[in-house]
Motif scaffolding. Structure first.
Motif: not given
Length: 211
Positions: A112, A116, A120, A125-126, A128-129, A132-133, A136, A176
């Motif tokens: 990430f 991100a 970047k 960035e997509d 990276g996201q 991130a998910k 989580w 995050l």
């Protein structure tokens, strides 16, 4: 016994090692490097060809994995309460959560950060996201383990908490935190309120200021 030398960068995974040393009472010489050291301190490659941090040099011993170094400090002068020995309750869990910290938690964080934050401008960035998910979703094991518990193992702070706790500290630092459950944020607050943690942070801050 000679004083071990820990090469690190402020706030990096090496914070696990600085923190573990403070908790275990191991006298460590800190050598703070600019980030990333392989570009900003190329002479560092002479002692660590990987160019990664942290690096522990303790006599003939050279170690580069932060969780392993934290465990080493917890047992270097004999087992302390920071480690769990074979045969003790939660020994298997101690091993599992200590490895879980990097293999499952900080890995997606690292990707990430690359996509991100660090690169970047390349339009990733997509991706990276997506990582991130991933991060989580991987918190569920820790979230469930800490329901009704103050610490991960043996009802005391161990290296497993230091290693997992760092991933939660990093989450706050790199943006995050929105996907971090409330009980893990409370856990993080308990960990970062510890005197040994605050000493470790101050030592790294002072070392970085002297670069």
């Amino acid at each position: 016994m000679t004083k071990p030398i820990l090469y690190t960068c402020r706030g990096s995974r090496g914070l696990r090692c600085t923190w573990a040393a403070e908790e275990a009472g191991v006298d460590v010489e800190l050598k703070l490097l600019p980030f990333p050291p392989r570009f900003k301190a190329p002479e560092y490659l002479e002692i660590n060809p990987l160019g990664t941090i942290p690096l522990l040099v303790d006599g003939d011993t050279h170690m580069t994995e932060s969780c392993a170094i934290a465990h080493y400090f917890a047992t270097r002068n004999g087992f302390t309460d920071l480690a769990i020995a074979p045969g003790e309750p939660d020994y298997a869990e101690y091993c599992d959560y200590t490895y879980h910290a990097d293999a499952t938690l900080t890995f997606p964080q690292t990707v990430f950060m690359r996509f991100a934050l660090f690169e970047k401008d390349k339009g990733w960035e997509d991706a990276g996201q997506a990582y991130a998910k991933w991060f989580w979703k991987r918190l569920v094991k820790i979230e469930q383990r800490l329901e009704g518990r103050e610490f991960l193992c043996a009802d005391r702070l161990t290296v497993a908490d230091i290693c997992v706790g760092y991933a939660l500290i990093l989450a706050r630092q790199v943006g995050l935190d929105e996907g971090v459950p409330e009980n893990l944020k409370a856990y993080r607050e308990r960990l970062t309120a510890r005197e040994a943690y605050m000493r470790a942070v101050e030592r790294e801050k002072a070392g970085a200021a002297a670069i």
